[in-house]
Design an enzyme around this catalytic site. Sequence first.
Site, PDB file in Angstrom:
ATOM      1  N   GLY A 164      45.694 -28.994 -24.076  1.00 24.36           N
ATOM      2  CA  GLY A 164      45.068 -27.492 -24.191  1.00 24.36           C
ATOM      3  C   GLY A 164      46.109 -26.569 -23.771  1.00 24.36           C
ATOM      4  N   CYS A 165      45.802 -25.597 -23.112  1.00 24.38           N
ATOM      5  CA  CYS A 165      46.683 -24.256 -22.806  1.00 24.38           C
ATOM      6  C   CYS A 165      47.918 -25.001 -21.927  1.00 24.38           C
ATOM      7  CB  CYS A 165      45.841 -23.414 -21.595  1.00 24.38           C
ATOM      8  SG  CYS A 165      46.939 -22.409 -20.748  1.00 24.38           S
ATOM      9  N   PHE A 166      49.153 -24.425 -22.506  1.00 19.95           N
ATOM     10  CA  PHE A 166      50.291 -25.199 -22.282  1.00 19.95           C
ATOM     11  C   PHE A 166      50.909 -24.772 -20.946  1.00 19.95           C
ATOM     12  CE2 PHE A 166      52.823 -23.192 -26.004  1.00 19.95           C
ATOM     13  CZ  PHE A 166      52.313 -21.594 -25.474  1.00 19.95           C
ATOM     14  N   CYS A 214      45.244 -21.720 -14.627  1.00 19.13           N
ATOM     15  CA  CYS A 214      45.867 -21.652 -15.952  1.00 19.13           C
ATOM     16  C   CYS A 214      45.747 -20.125 -16.261  1.00 19.13           C
ATOM     17  CB  CYS A 214      44.974 -22.445 -17.091  1.00 19.13           C
ATOM     18  SG  CYS A 214      45.860 -22.465 -18.418  1.00 19.13           S
TER      19      CYS A 214
END
Length: 366
Positions: A209-211, A364
Amino acid sequence: MHLSSSTLLVLLASTQCHAFAPAAMRARAPSPRAQWWEEDGTAPDAGATTTAKATGEHQIKAGDHVRLHYSLTTTGGQALDGAELTFDTEEVDLVVGAGGFLPALHNALDGASLTVDAPETMTLSAPFGERDPRLGPIPVPAANAPKGMQPGDRAGLSNGATARVMSVSDEKVVIDANHLYAGEDLTLTVTLLEPPNGRPLQEATFAGGCFWGVELAYQREPGVVRTEVGYAQGADPSPSYEAVCSGVTGHTEAVRVRYDPSRVSYERLCDLLLDRLGENRYALNRVGNDQGTQYRHGIYFSDDAQQATAEAVIAREQQRDAGRPIVTEVERIAAYYAAEAYHQQYLEKGGQSARKKETEPIRCYG
């Protein structure tokens, strides 16, 4: 970054978290970086070494993997407040010039001549940047703040940065987002613990997902020496963040990890990904609120040994709940392209801790 009362979002009082306003969705712009980083993610010239006495036998250069012990003190010899640091000190492994830690540390090491077990002392010129009046002190109406705030508390800002609470009265709360050591020269004492590049590193690529958040999780893992975020498995040979976010390039946001296999296993790195995914391991093309093929999760192996380990980890985890298939991809790495500089170590630059074994929850979205 210019502060106003509207930027104050969350106050971290001890372990309490107080919301001022709903958290924003994922930013699509450069990081709310710390003031000692340039817009492109590189270190500013202000962090350069101003004096260096090192004349050792090993000439250190960008790209070298080094294991060293280092400390930072004021020029008067006082130890820094560890609560103000997002990175490890003392005994560390790093790749020179590859990000993480303090940019001025990389600048000081690049070109230095060091001898194993021989301490060297250097003076760093304002390694945390100069004080910026736009970052504070700035008053915020007390009505906008939760009760119980005290000087010394940390205030989280809506752009992901943090600020110190300087004073509290019935009328206002004064905050300052300048780093505590902004504008100060510091003393760096560094000792090379072994010859550079003495231990082979291995490489692994993961998507979760969100890196930003996945990278920080790997930064915190002991044995991981370098991390880099990028775009994996797509067809476009020069992807941009905007193009990948459109979901049409075939890439997924990924993290490339270089690690010391004598200190952390590939199996452990695979487990870390699945632990972070949690229930999202059963969701196709989705991690949390991020949806689309650009957020699909995967383990992208580079050789047969990595493939066997990744498949064994998935099989073991699948046995825990045989009724729900894990949809995390296990594929040979076909393509990988580094993301733009401002994405690298994004959350660390925004003030979140990248220290090894850090347990503070990863946010995040800043």
